[in-house]
Structure formats: structure tokens, C-alpha cells
Design an enzyme around this catalytic site. Structure first.
Site, PDB file in Angstrom:
ATOM      1  N   ILE A 115      -0.606 -12.623  17.019  1.00 41.45           N
ATOM      2  CA  ILE A 115      -1.857 -13.368  17.204  1.00 41.45           C
ATOM      3  C   ILE A 115      -1.619 -14.886  17.146  1.00 41.45           C
ATOM      4  O   ILE A 115      -2.416 -15.663  17.676  1.00 41.45           O
ATOM      5  CB  ILE A 115      -2.894 -12.917  16.129  1.00 41.45           C
ATOM      6  CG1 ILE A 115      -4.305 -13.207  16.581  1.00 41.45           C
ATOM      7  CG2 ILE A 115      -2.609 -13.541  14.782  1.00 41.45           C
ATOM      8  CD1 ILE A 115      -5.360 -12.541  15.696  1.00 41.45           C
ATOM      9  N   HIS A 173       7.536  -4.843   9.736  1.00 47.57           N
ATOM     10  CA  HIS A 173       7.460  -5.295  11.128  1.00 47.57           C
ATOM     11  C   HIS A 173       8.622  -6.218  11.429  1.00 47.57           C
ATOM     12  O   HIS A 173       9.147  -6.895  10.549  1.00 47.57           O
ATOM     13  CB  HIS A 173       6.129  -6.012  11.411  1.00 47.57           C
ATOM     14  CG  HIS A 173       5.829  -7.131  10.473  1.00 47.57           C
ATOM     15  ND1 HIS A 173       5.307  -6.934   9.216  1.00 47.57           N
ATOM     16  CD2 HIS A 173       5.992  -8.477  10.596  1.00 47.57           C
ATOM     17  CE1 HIS A 173       5.143  -8.096   8.605  1.00 47.57           C
ATOM     18  NE2 HIS A 173       5.565  -9.048   9.426  1.00 47.57           N
TER      19      HIS A 173
HETATM   20  P1  5GP Z   1       4.963 -11.920   8.442  1.00 46.00           P
HETATM   21  O1  5GP Z   1       4.615 -13.312   8.013  1.00 46.00           O
HETATM   22  O2  5GP Z   1       4.378 -10.885   7.515  1.00 46.00           O
HETATM   23  O3  5GP Z   1       6.431 -11.707   8.698  1.00 46.00           O
HETATM   24  O4  5GP Z   1       4.310 -11.723   9.869  1.00 46.00           O
HETATM   25  C1  5GP Z   1       3.002 -11.288  10.060  1.00 46.00           C
HETATM   26  C2  5GP Z   1       2.635 -11.677  11.464  1.00 46.00           C
HETATM   27  O5  5GP Z   1       1.466 -10.974  11.825  1.00 46.00           O
HETATM   28  C3  5GP Z   1       2.327 -13.167  11.626  1.00 46.00           C
HETATM   29  O6  5GP Z   1       3.222 -13.731  12.576  1.00 46.00           O
HETATM   30  C4  5GP Z   1       0.877 -13.188  12.098  1.00 46.00           C
HETATM   31  O7  5GP Z   1       0.622 -14.194  13.053  1.00 46.00           O
HETATM   32  C5  5GP Z   1       0.689 -11.799  12.647  1.00 46.00           C
HETATM   33  N1  5GP Z   1      -0.676 -11.299  12.550  1.00 46.00           N
HETATM   34  C6  5GP Z   1      -1.504 -11.385  11.469  1.00 46.00           C
HETATM   35  N2  5GP Z   1      -2.676 -10.787  11.732  1.00 46.00           N
HETATM   36  C7  5GP Z   1      -2.598 -10.322  13.003  1.00 46.00           C
HETATM   37  C8  5GP Z   1      -3.524  -9.608  13.837  1.00 46.00           C
HETATM   38  O8  5GP Z   1      -4.650  -9.274  13.460  1.00 46.00           O
HETATM   39  N3  5GP Z   1      -3.095  -9.292  15.086  1.00 46.00           N
HETATM   40  C9  5GP Z   1      -1.858  -9.648  15.540  1.00 46.00           C
HETATM   41  N4  5GP Z   1      -1.545  -9.294  16.777  1.00 46.00           N
HETATM   42  N5  5GP Z   1      -0.962 -10.302  14.780  1.00 46.00           N
HETATM   43  C10 5GP Z   1      -1.333 -10.629  13.528  1.00 46.00           C
END
Ligand code: 5GP
Ligand code: ZN
Length: 113
Positions: A31, A99
Site C-alpha cells: 500500500i 511476509h
Molecule cells: P513490515 O514493516 O511489517 O515489514 O511491512 C508491512 C508492510 O505492509 C508495509 O510495507 C506496509 O506498507 C504494508 N501494508 C500495511 N497495511 C497494508 C494494507 O492494508 N494493504 C497493503 N497492500 N499493504 C499494507
């Protein structure tokens, strides 16, 4: 798992543009993209993070890497790309469902910030 954002995306409870899907994994656009290509690849099964991976998940993790390589090719990332897992607070993990970020389309620095 209730109240898990990515489980809700897997269950189609939150609309997301899916890029790739099979019985084990789902890939969709981030997103808040940090590169021209920024795809999240997740197991459909809820695993909180890399620390929660077990021996029986090894084939699943290998499969995710193959999907990443296929998606890199689909996106013409022939000059390279980065596959990232953020684990835990120090790793910068904000969504507690395992992820991998597939990032490409620009040159990345090292070390990461
Ligand atoms: P982390 O910081 O946990 O490694 O990555 C989480 C990722 O999920 C972030 O890059 C963030 O932008 C993405 N993200 C968070 N909420 C959403 C959402 O509702 N939809 C999508 N497509 N990505 C999301
Ligand atoms: Zn989940």
C-alpha cells in the site's frame, strides 16, 4: 487468525489487488511502495514471523522464494532486486504475519537504514 490484517486480505475481507495466488501463497502490491516494484509475498497460513517458522514450513518458505523469483522475472527485474523479511521490533516488522518484500526497479543502498 482473527484481527490479522494479512489473514483478512487472504480471506478477501479487505479488497486488495492480487498479483499472484496459489493454494499456499498470495502476493499483492504494498500500500506504501518504496520502489517502482514493491510486492508483498505471504503464506496463506498464519505464521506470525520468521521466528515462528517450524521445520514443517521449510517447503513453504522455499516455495515463497521461487514465487519471488518468478514475480521478479514477470516484472522484468533483470538487473536485480531485493527480497526482504523484517523480523521483530529491531527488524522493523509492523504487520505480524510473515511476509517478504520483493523490491525492484531502482538501485538499493547497503547497509539498509
Ligand atoms: P513490515 O514493516 O511489517 O515489514 O511491512 C508491512 C508492510 O505492509 C508495509 O510495507 C506496509 O506498507 C504494508 N501494508 C500495511 N497495511 C497494508 C494494507 O492494508 N494493504 C497493503 N497492500 N499493504 C499494507
Ligand atoms: Zn495472519
Amino acid at each position: 487468525m482473527e484481527d490479522c490484517l494479512f489473514c483478512k486480505i487472504v480471506a478477501n475481507e479487505i479488497p486488495t489487488k492480487k498479483i499472484y495466488e496459489d493454494d499456499k501463497v498470495l502476493a499483492f502490491g504494498d500500500i506504501n511502495p518504496q520502489a517502482p516494484v514493491h510486492i508483498l509475498i505471504i503464506p496463506k497460513k498464519h505464521i506470525a514471523g520468521l521466528d515462528d517458522v517450524r521445520e514443517e514450513d521449510c517447503a513453504l518458505l522455499g516455495h515463497i522464494q521461487l514465487v519471488a523469483s518468478k514475480l521478479a522475472e514477470d516484472n522484468k527485474l533483470f538487473d536485480g532486486y531485493r527480497l526482504v523479511n523484517n523480523c521483530g521490533i529491531d527488524g522493523g516488522q509492523t504487520v505480524i504475519h510473515l511476509h517478504y518484500h520483493l523490491l525492484g526497479g531502482r538501485t538499493f543502498g547497503w547497509p539498509p537504514g
